[in-house]
Design a protein around this motif. Structure first.
Motif, PDB file in Angstrom:
ATOM      1  N   GLU A  50       0.661  -1.190  -0.012  1.00 57.52           N
ATOM      2  CA  GLU A  50       0.044   0.126   0.017  1.00 57.52           C
ATOM      3  C   GLU A  50       0.878   1.171  -0.021  1.00 57.52           C
ATOM      4  O   GLU A  50       0.530   2.378   0.040  1.00 57.52           O
ATOM      5  CB  GLU A  50      -1.173  -0.125   1.350  1.00 57.52           C
ATOM      6  N   GLY A  51       2.250   1.083  -0.139  1.00 53.47           N
ATOM      7  CA  GLY A  51       3.000   2.253  -0.026  1.00 53.47           C
ATOM      8  C   GLY A  51       3.381   2.750   1.183  1.00 53.47           C
ATOM      9  O   GLY A  51       4.117   3.787   1.302  1.00 53.47           O
ATOM     10  N   VAL A  52       2.909   2.195   2.415  1.00 54.14           N
ATOM     11  CA  VAL A  52       3.551   2.578   3.920  1.00 54.14           C
ATOM     12  C   VAL A  52       4.939   2.590   3.833  1.00 54.14           C
ATOM     13  O   VAL A  52       5.670   1.268   3.717  1.00 54.14           O
ATOM     14  CB  VAL A  52       2.691   1.709   4.854  1.00 54.14           C
ATOM     15  N   GLU A  53       5.840   3.448   4.556  1.00 48.87           N
ATOM     16  CA  GLU A  53       6.975   3.168   4.655  1.00 48.87           C
ATOM     17  C   GLU A  53       7.506   2.246   6.179  1.00 48.87           C
ATOM     18  O   GLU A  53       6.576   2.256   7.147  1.00 48.87           O
ATOM     19  CB  GLU A  53       7.739   4.596   5.274  1.00 48.87           C
ATOM     20  N   ILE A  54       8.112   1.542   5.866  1.00 49.47           N
ATOM     21  CA  ILE A  54       8.393   0.210   6.718  1.00 49.47           C
ATOM     22  C   ILE A  54       9.771   0.068   7.242  1.00 49.47           C
ATOM     23  O   ILE A  54      10.739  -0.152   6.148  1.00 49.47           O
ATOM     24  CB  ILE A  54       7.814  -1.185   6.256  1.00 49.47           C
TER      25      ILE A  54
END
Length: 484
Positions: free
Chosen positions: A171-175
């Motif tokens: 989903e494009g979340v920075e991890i």
């Protein structure tokens, strides 16, 4: 025979001289120095192998690297501190009494850690409930997820965590994930590949970057921190693995304590993660230091003042140990402690004994089963010694007790990653939340009281009935306690 005698004598002399030279190369406290001399002299050759594994200190270069990140990050802490100074007058005087103010000043001066008042704290003692909440929060993340654990196992729970992170990465979340290589055996680069292929960044903490070329037991990243979207944070005792959700028959039920914190303390934990991340990765992959407390904040009926304190071998101050000692010394009614390991140094041991002799209700709860044999025997030794001095020592029997909790007078409490042992005091990188809130302290007292129903009180008679062999193992383990 005389030739063999002289060969053995020369080898013993060389071993002894080598032991003295090896141990005195680094500045240590006297008890640790003698413990290592004992190992190296009594175990010729083998002792040096043990020393390479468990005795070497951090290099000056690594210490400077950590301290450099601390210097960069501390400016943000100071910014929080200046801003919160204007707000701290809002803390209830009943909670911010003389003892609380002294502790706040102690941590401001030793770790420059601000007390942040605008927080809501939820306590978890069950692994299934804690991870269910964490996975819900991960699933709701919009911007970033920062995760730091001592242990992330390649097992059912570890894979479940990775699946949730993979979905957010899509989903494009920075991890970003930071873990300790020694504490997470099995969590290999290959195992993480599905997640990193989606753009997530996963690193082992700098002190364990190359497990086999930097093979050492000490200086582990023992912290457990999660920060999500500047909104939600977690810290405490739970690691990621099946045993922490009571799926390992060896331990049975896993009893731990963990916090979910929303509010201003999220920013303090975010800065701590960034410090550790930046000490690990190359310069071009480092995160910027930035905190942003909202000017307009949600109005809550109850708020918990929290002071996040970190310590590690990069500093000689032993901030968390000083905090524990200050809590013990300031008690007027009760000191209740839970820890899987009980290996205090002389300062903390004497503080507990002094409190008990002064008539304060001093209780220590430890597990009734081992997970590390030498540490368990050393724990038994100190449990016996404290019992003889008037401290009430309880053995928890409903599975394994892994909680790291201190409660004083039902007013101040601490929860975090630091055990009540020398390793956590000065050898590992730890983090603890000190909370100045009667409500939270009394919740933890109620949890402690419920744990007493699954515990028995150690008595002088039980100690007298222990076998000579068990007593010898306890005493021998105690000699090694400074290096356990």
């Amino acid at each position: 025979m005389s030739t063999i005698f002289w060969v053995i004598l020369v080898l013993l002399i060389v071993n002894t001289v080598g032991a003295i030279f090896t141990v005195l190369r680094e500045v240590r406290d006297i008890s640790t120095t003698w413990a290592w001399l004992l190992v190296l002299i009594l175990l010729p050759v083998i002792g040096f192998g043990i020393y390479l594994f468990a005795g070497r200190g951090l290099s000056a270069k690594k210490i400077r690297l950590i301290q450099g990140q601390y210097s960069d990050g501390i400016g943000n802490f100071l910014g929080l501190q200046k801003r919160e100074n204007a707000r701290n007058h809002l803390l209830p005087e009943a909670d911010l009494g003389a003892t609380s103010k002294e502790m706040i000043n102690l941590f401001l001066n030793s770790d420059q850690a601000p007390v942040l008042s605008h927080n809501q704290v939820h306590i978890y003692t069950d692994g299934e409930q804690k991870f269910a909440a964490l996975f819900r929060d991960i699933d709701a993340a919009k911007a970033y997820i920062y995760i730091e654990y001592y242990t992330i196992y390649n097992d059912k729970l570890g894979n479940e965590l990775q699946r949730h992170l993979m979905q957010k990465a899509k989903e494009g979340v920075e991890i970003k994930v930071l873990y300790d290589a020694w504490g997470s055996l099995g969590a290999t680069t290959k195992w993480w590949k599905q997640l990193t292929d989606l753009g997530a960044q996963v690193e082992t903490y700098f002190s364990s970057r190359h497990l086999f070329t930097d093979f050492r037991l000490n200086y582990r990243d023992h912290r457990k921190v999660v920060v999500i979207d500047d909104a939600i944070s977690y810290m405490g005792g739970f690691n990621v693995g099946d045993q922490y959700v009571s799926r390992d028959p060896k331990f049975g039920y896993w009893r731990d304590t963990h916090l979910r914190i929303i509010g201003d303390t999220v920013q303090a934990l975010k800065i701590r993660f960034i410090m550790d991340w930046n000490a690990t990765v190359a310069t071009q992959r480092q995160l910027p230091y930035h905190v942003a407390l909202p000017e307009q904040r949600t109005s809550w009926a109850h708020e918990t003042p929290v002071q996040v304190v970190a310590s590690g071998p990069d500093s000689t101050k032993q901030q968390i140990k000083m905090g524990y000692a200050k809590m013990i010394a300031s008690a007027t009614e009760s000191i209740w402690i839970q820890s899987p390991y009980l290996v205090p140094d002389d300062t903390v041991f004497d503080a507990l004994v002094s409190a008990a002799l002064a008539g304060i209700d001093v209780r220590v709860m430890i597990p009734d089963m081992p997970d590390h044999p030498f540490i368990y025997r050393a724990t038994q030794y100190y449990a016996n010694a404290l019992t003889r001095a008037g401290v009430k020592v309880y053995h928890y029997q409903n599975g394994f007790l892994h909680a790291k909790t201190v409660i004083v007078d039902g007013k101040i409490a601490s929860v975090g990653s630091a055990n009540f042992d020398i390793r956590s005091f000065k050898l590992n990188f730890e983090i603890v939340a000190f909370m100045y809130d009667r409500k939270i302290a009394q919740q933890l007292q109620a949890i402690y009281t419920s744990d007493l129903a699954h515990s028995y009180l150690l008595t002088d008679e039980m100690i007298r009935k222990q076998s000579r062999w068990l007593t010898f193992k306890q005493q021998f383990s105690r000699l090694l306690s400074p290096i356990l």
